[in-house]
Design a protein around this motif. Sequence first.
Motif, mmCIF file in Angstrom:
data_model
loop_
_atom_site.group_PDB
_atom_site.id
_atom_site.type_symbol
_atom_site.label_atom_id
_atom_site.label_comp_id
_atom_site.label_asym_id
_atom_site.label_seq_id
_atom_site.Cartn_x
_atom_site.Cartn_y
_atom_site.Cartn_z
ATOM 1 N N ARG A 182 0.909 -1.284 -0.057
ATOM 2 C CA ARG A 182 -0.178 0.143 0.074
ATOM 3 C C ARG A 182 0.981 1.229 0.120
ATOM 4 O O ARG A 182 0.632 2.540 -0.513
ATOM 5 N N GLN A 227 1.238 3.478 -3.067
ATOM 6 C CA GLN A 227 0.497 4.610 -3.569
ATOM 7 C C GLN A 227 0.979 6.051 -3.406
ATOM 8 O O GLN A 227 0.314 6.862 -3.907
ATOM 9 N N ARG A 228 2.178 6.028 -2.726
ATOM 10 C CA ARG A 228 2.924 7.144 -2.492
ATOM 11 C C ARG A 228 3.906 7.696 -3.488
ATOM 12 O O ARG A 228 4.589 8.737 -3.374
ATOM 13 N N CYS A 268 4.448 5.131 -10.238
ATOM 14 C CA CYS A 268 4.534 3.585 -10.634
ATOM 15 C C CYS A 268 4.091 3.746 -12.145
ATOM 16 O O CYS A 268 3.362 4.520 -12.611
ATOM 17 N N GLN A 284 -4.812 -0.963 -11.180
ATOM 18 C CA GLN A 284 -4.531 -1.816 -9.668
ATOM 19 C C GLN A 284 -3.382 -2.683 -9.897
ATOM 20 O O GLN A 284 -3.632 -3.554 -10.972
ATOM 21 N N VAL A 293 -3.600 -3.144 -5.034
ATOM 22 C CA VAL A 293 -3.413 -1.867 -4.723
ATOM 23 C C VAL A 293 -3.404 -0.771 -5.986
ATOM 24 O O VAL A 293 -2.851 -1.227 -7.050
ATOM 25 N N ALA A 294 -4.300 0.098 -5.654
ATOM 26 C CA ALA A 294 -4.438 1.183 -6.650
ATOM 27 C C ALA A 294 -3.262 2.053 -6.850
ATOM 28 O O ALA A 294 -2.584 2.416 -5.882
ATOM 29 N N VAL A 295 -2.555 2.116 -7.888
ATOM 30 C CA VAL A 295 -1.301 2.807 -8.087
ATOM 31 C C VAL A 295 -1.655 4.008 -9.018
ATOM 32 O O VAL A 295 -2.553 3.887 -10.008
ATOM 33 N N LYS A 296 -0.674 4.890 -9.049
ATOM 34 C CA LYS A 296 -0.759 5.888 -9.997
ATOM 35 C C LYS A 296 0.624 6.625 -10.417
ATOM 36 O O LYS A 296 1.563 6.004 -9.815
#
Length: 307
Positions: A182, A185-186, A189, A199, A212-215
Amino acid sequence: MDKFKAMQTFVQIADEGSLTAAARQMGSSLPAVVRALAAYEAALGVRLFNRTTRRISLTEEGKLHLENSRQVLAALEESEASLTAGATEPAGHLTITAPVLFGQMHVAPCVTRFVQQHDKMRCSLVLLDRVVNLLEEGIDLGIRIGTLEDSSLVSQPLGHIRRVVVATPAYLRKHGTPKHPRDLQRFNCIRNLSPAQQQWGDFQESGRTFRVAVKGNLEFNHVLPAVQACAAGAGFGMFFSYQVAPYLATRQLKIVLESFERPARPISIVYPHARLLPARTRVFIDWIRNDLTAFRQGPLNTTSRAA
Protein backbone atom coordinates in the motif's frame (compact mmCIF):
# COMPACT_ATOMS: atom_id res chain seq x y z
CA MET A 1 -8.63 -42.92 -54.51
CA ASP A 2 -5.77 -43.01 -52.01
CA LYS A 3 -7.69 -41.82 -48.97
CA PHE A 4 -4.59 -41.29 -46.85
CA LYS A 5 -3.07 -39.11 -49.56
CA ALA A 6 -6.36 -37.23 -49.93
CA MET A 7 -6.54 -36.74 -46.18
CA GLN A 8 -2.97 -35.42 -46.12
CA THR A 9 -3.86 -32.99 -48.91
CA PHE A 10 -6.93 -31.80 -47.00
CA VAL A 11 -4.88 -31.19 -43.81
CA GLN A 12 -2.16 -29.42 -45.80
CA ILE A 13 -4.71 -27.05 -47.35
CA ALA A 14 -6.15 -26.28 -43.91
CA ASP A 15 -2.68 -25.68 -42.46
CA GLU A 16 -1.51 -23.44 -45.30
CA GLY A 17 -4.77 -21.55 -45.66
CA SER A 18 -4.84 -21.71 -49.45
CA LEU A 19 -4.82 -24.21 -52.29
CA THR A 20 -1.86 -22.53 -53.95
CA ALA A 21 0.28 -22.59 -50.81
CA ALA A 22 -0.65 -26.22 -50.16
CA ALA A 23 0.33 -27.19 -53.71
CA ARG A 24 3.66 -25.40 -53.33
CA GLN A 25 4.37 -27.03 -49.99
CA MET A 26 3.52 -30.49 -51.32
CA GLY A 27 5.51 -30.04 -54.51
CA SER A 28 2.36 -30.53 -56.56
CA SER A 29 0.43 -28.47 -59.10
CA LEU A 30 -2.56 -26.36 -58.21
CA PRO A 31 -4.92 -28.24 -60.59
CA ALA A 32 -3.86 -31.54 -59.02
CA VAL A 33 -4.63 -30.27 -55.53
CA VAL A 34 -8.00 -28.88 -56.66
CA ARG A 35 -8.92 -32.22 -58.26
CA ALA A 36 -7.81 -34.16 -55.17
CA LEU A 37 -9.90 -31.99 -52.87
CA ALA A 38 -12.97 -32.20 -55.12
CA ALA A 39 -12.68 -35.99 -55.31
CA TYR A 40 -12.25 -36.25 -51.55
CA GLU A 41 -15.29 -34.08 -50.87
CA ALA A 42 -17.30 -36.13 -53.35
CA ALA A 43 -16.24 -39.37 -51.65
CA LEU A 44 -17.18 -38.02 -48.22
CA GLY A 45 -20.40 -36.47 -49.45
CA VAL A 46 -19.72 -33.16 -47.67
CA ARG A 47 -18.12 -29.84 -48.49
CA LEU A 48 -14.95 -29.34 -46.43
CA PHE A 49 -14.14 -25.77 -47.47
CA ASN A 50 -16.03 -22.66 -48.41
CA ARG A 51 -14.17 -21.25 -51.41
CA THR A 52 -14.32 -17.84 -53.05
CA THR A 53 -11.97 -16.19 -55.51
CA ARG A 54 -10.06 -14.57 -52.63
CA ARG A 55 -10.17 -16.90 -49.65
CA ILE A 56 -10.81 -20.40 -48.41
CA SER A 57 -12.24 -21.36 -45.03
CA LEU A 58 -13.29 -24.57 -43.33
CA THR A 59 -16.97 -25.46 -43.14
CA GLU A 60 -18.32 -26.80 -39.84
CA GLU A 61 -18.00 -30.32 -41.26
CA GLY A 62 -14.47 -29.46 -42.35
CA LYS A 63 -13.49 -28.31 -38.86
CA LEU A 64 -14.74 -31.58 -37.38
CA HIS A 65 -13.06 -33.69 -40.04
CA LEU A 66 -9.80 -31.77 -39.67
CA GLU A 67 -9.50 -32.76 -36.03
CA ASN A 68 -10.31 -36.41 -36.82
CA SER A 69 -7.86 -36.37 -39.73
CA ARG A 70 -5.06 -35.07 -37.53
CA GLN A 71 -5.65 -37.95 -35.14
CA VAL A 72 -5.62 -40.53 -37.91
CA LEU A 73 -2.46 -39.15 -39.54
CA ALA A 74 -0.74 -38.76 -36.17
CA ALA A 75 -1.57 -42.37 -35.31
CA LEU A 76 -0.11 -43.54 -38.62
CA GLU A 77 3.02 -41.49 -38.11
CA GLU A 78 3.31 -42.76 -34.54
CA SER A 79 3.11 -46.34 -35.75
CA GLU A 80 5.75 -45.77 -38.40
CA ALA A 81 7.98 -43.93 -35.96
CA SER A 82 7.82 -46.79 -33.46
CA LEU A 83 9.36 -49.08 -36.08
CA THR A 84 12.29 -46.79 -36.70
CA ALA A 85 12.67 -45.12 -33.30
CA GLY A 86 16.09 -43.54 -33.01
CA ALA A 87 17.00 -44.38 -36.60
CA THR A 88 15.84 -41.19 -38.28
CA GLU A 89 15.88 -37.47 -37.64
CA PRO A 90 12.59 -35.73 -36.88
CA ALA A 91 11.12 -34.17 -39.98
CA GLY A 92 8.11 -32.09 -40.94
CA HIS A 93 6.40 -28.90 -39.82
CA LEU A 94 5.56 -27.69 -36.32
CA THR A 95 3.56 -24.59 -35.44
CA ILE A 96 4.19 -23.23 -31.96
CA THR A 97 2.56 -20.31 -30.15
CA ALA A 98 3.79 -18.32 -27.15
CA PRO A 99 3.22 -14.96 -25.43
CA VAL A 100 4.91 -12.14 -27.34
CA LEU A 101 7.72 -11.01 -25.05
CA PHE A 102 8.39 -14.44 -23.55
CA GLY A 103 8.45 -15.82 -27.07
CA GLN A 104 10.86 -13.17 -28.29
CA MET A 105 13.20 -13.57 -25.34
CA HIS A 106 13.20 -17.33 -24.85
CA VAL A 107 11.08 -19.44 -27.22
CA ALA A 108 12.36 -17.96 -30.50
CA PRO A 109 16.03 -18.64 -29.66
CA CYS A 110 15.05 -22.15 -28.54
CA VAL A 111 13.19 -22.82 -31.80
CA THR A 112 16.12 -21.45 -33.81
CA ARG A 113 18.56 -23.79 -32.07
CA PHE A 114 16.14 -26.67 -32.65
CA VAL A 115 15.95 -26.25 -36.44
CA GLN A 116 19.71 -25.71 -36.61
CA GLN A 117 20.15 -29.07 -34.91
CA HIS A 118 17.41 -30.82 -36.93
CA ASP A 119 17.65 -29.59 -40.51
CA LYS A 120 14.69 -31.67 -41.71
CA MET A 121 12.35 -29.68 -39.46
CA ARG A 122 10.42 -26.53 -40.35
CA CYS A 123 8.96 -24.48 -37.50
CA SER A 124 6.50 -21.58 -37.45
CA LEU A 125 6.41 -19.51 -34.26
CA VAL A 126 3.24 -17.47 -33.68
CA LEU A 127 3.58 -14.87 -30.89
CA LEU A 128 0.27 -13.68 -29.44
CA ASP A 129 -0.76 -12.21 -26.11
CA ARG A 130 -4.01 -14.13 -26.02
CA VAL A 131 -5.04 -17.69 -25.29
CA VAL A 132 -5.06 -19.57 -28.58
CA ASN A 133 -7.39 -22.48 -29.34
CA LEU A 134 -4.79 -24.92 -30.64
CA LEU A 135 -7.23 -27.19 -32.43
CA GLU A 136 -9.25 -24.47 -34.14
CA GLU A 137 -6.17 -22.55 -35.27
CA GLY A 138 -4.11 -25.54 -36.40
CA ILE A 139 -1.31 -25.08 -33.86
CA ASP A 140 0.66 -28.05 -32.59
CA LEU A 141 2.08 -26.71 -29.35
CA GLY A 142 1.51 -23.75 -27.06
CA ILE A 143 3.53 -22.15 -24.29
CA ARG A 144 1.26 -20.96 -21.48
CA ILE A 145 2.00 -18.88 -18.39
CA GLY A 146 -0.32 -19.31 -15.42
CA THR A 147 -2.90 -21.83 -14.32
CA LEU A 148 -4.29 -23.90 -17.17
CA GLU A 149 -8.05 -23.85 -17.61
CA ASP A 150 -8.49 -26.01 -20.73
CA SER A 151 -8.71 -29.58 -19.42
CA SER A 152 -8.77 -30.97 -22.97
CA LEU A 153 -5.07 -30.17 -23.37
CA VAL A 154 -2.12 -32.13 -22.08
CA SER A 155 0.56 -30.10 -20.33
CA GLN A 156 4.14 -30.58 -19.27
CA PRO A 157 5.85 -28.18 -16.85
CA LEU A 158 8.73 -26.01 -18.04
CA GLY A 159 9.27 -24.12 -14.79
CA HIS A 160 7.90 -21.16 -12.85
CA ILE A 161 8.05 -17.38 -12.91
CA ARG A 162 7.31 -14.75 -10.32
CA ARG A 163 5.40 -11.49 -10.46
CA VAL A 164 7.73 -8.90 -8.95
CA VAL A 165 7.84 -5.20 -8.08
CA VAL A 166 11.11 -3.55 -9.08
CA ALA A 167 12.87 -0.19 -9.17
CA THR A 168 16.43 1.02 -9.71
CA PRO A 169 18.75 1.27 -6.69
CA ALA A 170 19.14 5.00 -7.44
CA TYR A 171 15.36 5.52 -7.34
CA LEU A 172 15.15 3.67 -4.03
CA ARG A 173 17.96 5.75 -2.52
CA LYS A 174 16.26 8.98 -3.58
CA HIS A 175 12.62 8.15 -2.79
CA GLY A 176 12.84 5.34 -0.25
CA THR A 177 11.81 1.68 -0.22
CA PRO A 178 8.16 0.70 0.40
CA LYS A 179 7.63 -1.58 3.38
CA HIS A 180 4.11 -2.63 2.38
CA PRO A 181 2.40 -2.79 -1.04
CA ARG A 182 0.00 0.00 0.00
CA ASP A 183 3.02 2.28 0.33
CA LEU A 184 3.25 2.20 -3.48
CA GLN A 185 0.39 4.70 -3.55
CA ARG A 186 2.92 7.35 -2.47
CA PHE A 187 5.34 6.61 -5.33
CA ASN A 188 5.44 7.01 -9.10
CA CYS A 189 4.39 3.71 -10.68
CA ILE A 190 4.75 2.78 -14.35
CA ARG A 191 1.44 1.33 -15.49
CA ASN A 192 -0.16 -0.56 -18.32
CA LEU A 193 -2.79 1.38 -20.29
CA SER A 194 -5.34 -1.39 -19.72
CA PRO A 195 -8.03 -0.31 -17.19
CA ALA A 196 -7.53 -3.67 -15.49
CA GLN A 197 -3.91 -2.71 -14.73
CA GLN A 198 -4.69 0.50 -12.86
CA GLN A 199 -4.50 -1.68 -9.76
CA TRP A 200 -1.59 -3.98 -9.06
CA GLY A 201 -2.50 -7.44 -7.85
CA ASP A 202 -0.51 -10.56 -7.02
CA PHE A 203 0.03 -9.43 -3.44
CA GLN A 204 -0.54 -11.72 -0.50
CA GLU A 205 -0.61 -11.20 3.26
CA SER A 206 -1.61 -13.69 5.95
CA GLY A 207 -2.91 -16.05 3.28
CA ARG A 208 -5.19 -13.43 1.70
CA THR A 209 -4.66 -11.80 -1.69
CA PHE A 210 -5.25 -8.13 -2.39
CA ARG A 211 -4.75 -5.38 -4.94
CA VAL A 212 -3.36 -1.88 -4.66
CA ALA A 213 -4.46 1.16 -6.70
CA VAL A 214 -1.35 2.86 -8.10
CA LYS A 215 -0.72 6.04 -10.05
CA GLY A 216 2.07 7.52 -12.11
CA ASN A 217 3.03 9.73 -15.02
CA LEU A 218 3.91 6.94 -17.47
CA GLU A 219 1.60 4.41 -19.10
CA PHE A 220 2.37 1.97 -21.92
CA ASN A 221 0.37 -0.60 -23.86
CA HIS A 222 3.40 -2.87 -24.25
CA VAL A 223 5.66 -4.38 -21.62
CA LEU A 224 9.08 -3.70 -23.15
CA PRO A 225 8.99 0.13 -23.04
CA ALA A 226 7.59 -0.06 -19.50
CA VAL A 227 10.54 -2.23 -18.45
CA GLN A 228 12.96 0.16 -20.14
CA ALA A 229 11.39 3.16 -18.40
CA CYS A 230 11.64 1.40 -15.06
CA ALA A 231 15.30 0.54 -15.71
CA ALA A 232 15.87 4.23 -16.55
CA GLY A 233 14.78 5.15 -13.03
CA ALA A 234 11.30 6.50 -13.82
CA GLY A 235 9.56 4.70 -10.95
CA PHE A 236 8.32 1.34 -9.73
CA GLY A 237 7.15 -1.36 -12.12
CA MET A 238 5.41 -4.70 -11.68
CA PHE A 239 6.52 -7.35 -14.16
CA PHE A 240 7.01 -11.05 -14.63
CA SER A 241 10.47 -12.02 -13.44
CA TYR A 242 11.62 -13.12 -16.89
CA GLN A 243 10.76 -9.69 -18.31
CA VAL A 244 13.27 -7.99 -16.04
CA ALA A 245 15.77 -10.84 -15.64
CA PRO A 246 18.58 -9.12 -17.63
CA TYR A 247 18.28 -6.01 -15.46
CA LEU A 248 18.20 -8.06 -12.26
CA ALA A 249 21.32 -9.94 -13.34
CA THR A 250 23.25 -6.67 -13.78
CA ARG A 251 21.68 -5.12 -10.64
CA GLN A 252 20.15 -2.30 -12.67
CA LEU A 253 16.85 -3.20 -11.01
CA LYS A 254 16.12 -4.47 -7.54
CA ILE A 255 13.12 -6.49 -6.34
CA VAL A 256 11.13 -5.07 -3.41
CA LEU A 257 8.19 -6.35 -1.36
CA GLU A 258 9.23 -9.97 -1.85
CA SER A 259 7.50 -11.14 1.31
CA PHE A 260 4.16 -10.05 -0.16
CA GLU A 261 4.51 -11.95 -3.46
CA ARG A 262 1.98 -14.61 -4.34
CA PRO A 263 3.24 -18.11 -5.28
CA ALA A 264 5.07 -18.34 -8.59
CA ARG A 265 3.09 -19.05 -11.75
CA PRO A 266 3.76 -22.19 -13.80
CA ILE A 267 5.08 -22.13 -17.34
CA SER A 268 3.79 -25.08 -19.35
CA ILE A 269 3.95 -26.51 -22.82
CA VAL A 270 0.50 -27.68 -23.89
CA TYR A 271 -0.73 -29.85 -26.72
CA PRO A 272 -3.68 -32.09 -27.64
CA HIS A 273 -3.69 -35.88 -28.00
CA ALA A 274 -1.14 -37.23 -25.54
CA ARG A 275 -1.15 -40.68 -27.09
CA LEU A 276 -0.95 -39.56 -30.71
CA LEU A 277 2.08 -37.31 -30.81
CA PRO A 278 4.19 -37.33 -33.97
CA ALA A 279 7.87 -38.02 -33.41
CA ARG A 280 8.79 -34.42 -34.29
CA THR A 281 6.47 -33.13 -31.56
CA ARG A 282 7.92 -35.44 -28.92
CA VAL A 283 11.46 -34.46 -29.89
CA PHE A 284 10.65 -30.75 -29.68
CA ILE A 285 8.99 -31.13 -26.26
CA ASP A 286 12.12 -32.85 -24.94
CA TRP A 287 14.25 -30.14 -26.57
CA ILE A 288 12.45 -27.16 -25.05
CA ARG A 289 12.25 -28.76 -21.61
CA ASN A 290 16.01 -29.21 -21.65
CA ASP A 291 16.63 -25.81 -23.24
CA LEU A 292 14.64 -23.62 -20.85
CA THR A 293 16.48 -24.69 -17.71
CA ALA A 294 16.61 -21.12 -16.38
CA PHE A 295 13.00 -21.38 -15.29
CA ARG A 296 13.69 -24.34 -13.02
CA GLN A 297 16.55 -22.67 -11.17
CA GLY A 298 17.93 -19.24 -10.32
CA PRO A 299 16.19 -15.90 -9.78
CA LEU A 300 13.30 -16.51 -12.17
CA ASN A 301 11.47 -18.88 -9.86
CA THR A 302 10.77 -19.30 -6.16
CA THR A 303 13.86 -21.30 -5.24
CA SER A 304 16.14 -18.28 -5.28
CA ARG A 305 15.26 -14.63 -4.83
CA ALA A 306 17.13 -11.98 -6.77
CA ALA A 307 18.87 -9.21 -4.87
